[in-house]
Design an enzyme around this catalytic site. Structure first.
Site, PDB file in Angstrom:
ATOM      1  N   GLY A   1       0.769  -1.240   0.000  1.00 24.31           N
ATOM      2  CA  GLY A   1       0.000   0.000   0.000  1.00 24.31           C
ATOM      3  C   GLY A   1       0.799   1.289   0.000  1.00 24.31           C
ATOM      4  O   GLY A   1       0.227   2.366   0.138  1.00 24.31           O
TER       5      GLY A   1
ATOM      6  N   TRP B   1       2.377   2.981  -2.412  1.00 24.84           N
ATOM      7  CA  TRP B   1       2.039   3.931  -3.487  1.00 24.84           C
ATOM      8  C   TRP B   1       0.647   4.521  -3.280  1.00 24.84           C
ATOM      9  O   TRP B   1       0.436   5.713  -3.488  1.00 24.84           O
ATOM     10  CB  TRP B   1       2.160   3.240  -4.844  1.00 24.84           C
ATOM     11  CG  TRP B   1       3.568   3.206  -5.356  1.00 24.84           C
ATOM     12  CD1 TRP B   1       4.714   3.215  -4.616  1.00 24.84           C
ATOM     13  CD2 TRP B   1       3.973   3.166  -6.719  1.00 24.84           C
ATOM     14  NE1 TRP B   1       5.806   3.181  -5.427  1.00 24.84           N
ATOM     15  CE2 TRP B   1       5.391   3.142  -6.725  1.00 24.84           C
ATOM     16  CE3 TRP B   1       3.286   3.126  -7.929  1.00 24.84           C
ATOM     17  CZ2 TRP B   1       6.130   3.102  -7.913  1.00 24.84           C
ATOM     18  CZ3 TRP B   1       4.020   3.081  -9.116  1.00 24.84           C
ATOM     19  CH2 TRP B   1       5.425   3.070  -9.106  1.00 24.84           C
TER      20      TRP B   1
ATOM     21  N   ASP C   1      -4.754  -5.739  -5.904  1.00 21.17           N
ATOM     22  CA  ASP C   1      -3.616  -6.651  -5.757  1.00 21.17           C
ATOM     23  C   ASP C   1      -4.142  -8.050  -5.483  1.00 21.17           C
ATOM     24  O   ASP C   1      -5.221  -8.217  -4.914  1.00 21.17           O
ATOM     25  CB  ASP C   1      -2.695  -6.211  -4.614  1.00 21.17           C
ATOM     26  CG  ASP C   1      -1.289  -6.792  -4.765  1.00 21.17           C
ATOM     27  OD1 ASP C   1      -0.347  -6.012  -4.970  1.00 21.17           O
ATOM     28  OD2 ASP C   1      -1.125  -8.027  -4.705  1.00 21.17           O
TER      29      ASP C   1
ATOM     30  N   ASP D   1      -6.936 -11.255  -8.568  1.00 19.81           N
ATOM     31  CA  ASP D   1      -6.046 -11.303  -9.724  1.00 19.81           C
ATOM     32  C   ASP D   1      -6.823 -10.778 -10.932  1.00 19.81           C
ATOM     33  O   ASP D   1      -7.739 -11.442 -11.421  1.00 19.81           O
ATOM     34  CB  ASP D   1      -5.610 -12.755  -9.944  1.00 19.81           C
ATOM     35  CG  ASP D   1      -4.600 -12.904 -11.065  1.00 19.81           C
ATOM     36  OD1 ASP D   1      -4.433 -11.945 -11.846  1.00 19.81           O
ATOM     37  OD2 ASP D   1      -3.985 -13.982 -11.167  1.00 19.81           O
TER      38      ASP D   1
ATOM     39  N   ASP E   1       3.471  -0.945  -9.893  1.00 22.09           N
ATOM     40  CA  ASP E   1       4.760  -1.352  -9.326  1.00 22.09           C
ATOM     41  C   ASP E   1       4.796  -2.878  -9.245  1.00 22.09           C
ATOM     42  O   ASP E   1       5.483  -3.449  -8.411  1.00 22.09           O
ATOM     43  CB  ASP E   1       4.927  -0.721  -7.933  1.00 22.09           C
ATOM     44  CG  ASP E   1       6.379  -0.714  -7.465  1.00 22.09           C
ATOM     45  OD1 ASP E   1       7.276  -0.593  -8.322  1.00 22.09           O
ATOM     46  OD2 ASP E   1       6.621  -0.835  -6.250  1.00 22.09           O
TER      47      ASP E   1
ATOM     48  N   LYS F   1       6.738  -0.013 -13.475  1.00 18.89           N
ATOM     49  CA  LYS F   1       8.056  -0.626 -13.250  1.00 18.89           C
ATOM     50  C   LYS F   1       8.313  -1.658 -14.336  1.00 18.89           C
ATOM     51  O   LYS F   1       7.473  -2.522 -14.597  1.00 18.89           O
ATOM     52  CB  LYS F   1       8.101  -1.304 -11.879  1.00 18.89           C
ATOM     53  CG  LYS F   1       9.384  -2.106 -11.659  1.00 18.89           C
ATOM     54  CD  LYS F   1       9.666  -2.394 -10.208  1.00 18.89           C
ATOM     55  CE  LYS F   1       8.675  -3.344  -9.583  1.00 18.89           C
ATOM     56  NZ  LYS F   1       8.945  -3.499  -8.138  1.00 18.89           N
TER      57      LYS F   1
END
Length: 209
Positions: free
Chosen positions: A63, A65, A83, A99, A124, A164
């Protein structure tokens, strides 16, 4: 022998982790992870997140970000996080656990978002690394492709994206895909990103729809 090597490697990683100035700083400031400093550096250079914006955070747990983004968007903004792992609640963050490669989870996430009204998509995400560089790179590139596909579904015109990416096979092709979808694309390597890591962050602005 293999176990001893792994054990030594784990010890080195743990020592490096707990000696890391960003880990120490994150703990002192009550932040959920050191990763927040990467986003903070990107924000300082590129100013992606503004008050009142709607932000989608992919691969959000634990958490860090989202914690940073919710402060930037303020009371009139909206942060939607997703997530596969659980995440402790954060005030102002709408979290969906699941997912999003699964249709039901993706539908639930898109329902929360409610159309092409997102200002920033940020990711990320990283796969569970196995130590097999070829397989790990393929898995990481699959995740970044998924995040770009999310941009195509939810970003408004001129929206922004930061993701990322690990340097290696598939990076150049992905960079070109992002360039085709956005007006400006920059590569960032934040100071808080470990020097030995192959990770970089693409920062893309001006989504073309």
């Amino acid at each position: 022998m293999g176990k001893n090597k792994q054990s030594e490697s784990s010890k080195r990683w743990l020592k490096e982790h707990f000696d890391d100035k960003y880990v120490i700083k994150a703990k002192k400031q009550g932040l959920r992870s050191r990763a927040v400093f990467k986003l903070e550096e990107i924000q300082a250079k590129d100013g992606l997140i503004k008050p009142g914006m709607t932000v989608v955070d992919l691969g959000a747990a634990p958490g860090g970000w989202s914690q940073y983004a919710v402060k930037q968007v303020g009371d009139n903004g909206h942060v939607i996080a997703c997530d596969i792992l659980s995440m402790d609640p954060l005030p102002g963050v709408d979290f969906l656990m699941g997912d999003f490669r699964e249709e039901a989870v993706l539908d639930a996430l898109l329902n929360k978002i409610g159309g092409k009204n997102v200002d920033v998509v940020m990711s990320d995400m990283a796969p569970n690394m196995t130590g097999n560089d070829t397989a790990d790179q393929a898995k990481s590139m699959y995740l970044v492709e998924l995040s770009l596909d999310m941009c195509r579904q939810v970003l408004k015109k001129n929206g922004s994206y930061t993701v990322k990416v690990f340097m290696g096979e598939g990076f150049d092709q992905f960079f070109n895909e992002v360039k085709n979808a956005f007006k400006v694309v920059k590569t960032r390597k934040p100071d808080s990103s470990r020097a030995r890591s192959r990770e970089v962050y693409l920062v893309a602005t001006g989504f073309k729809l």
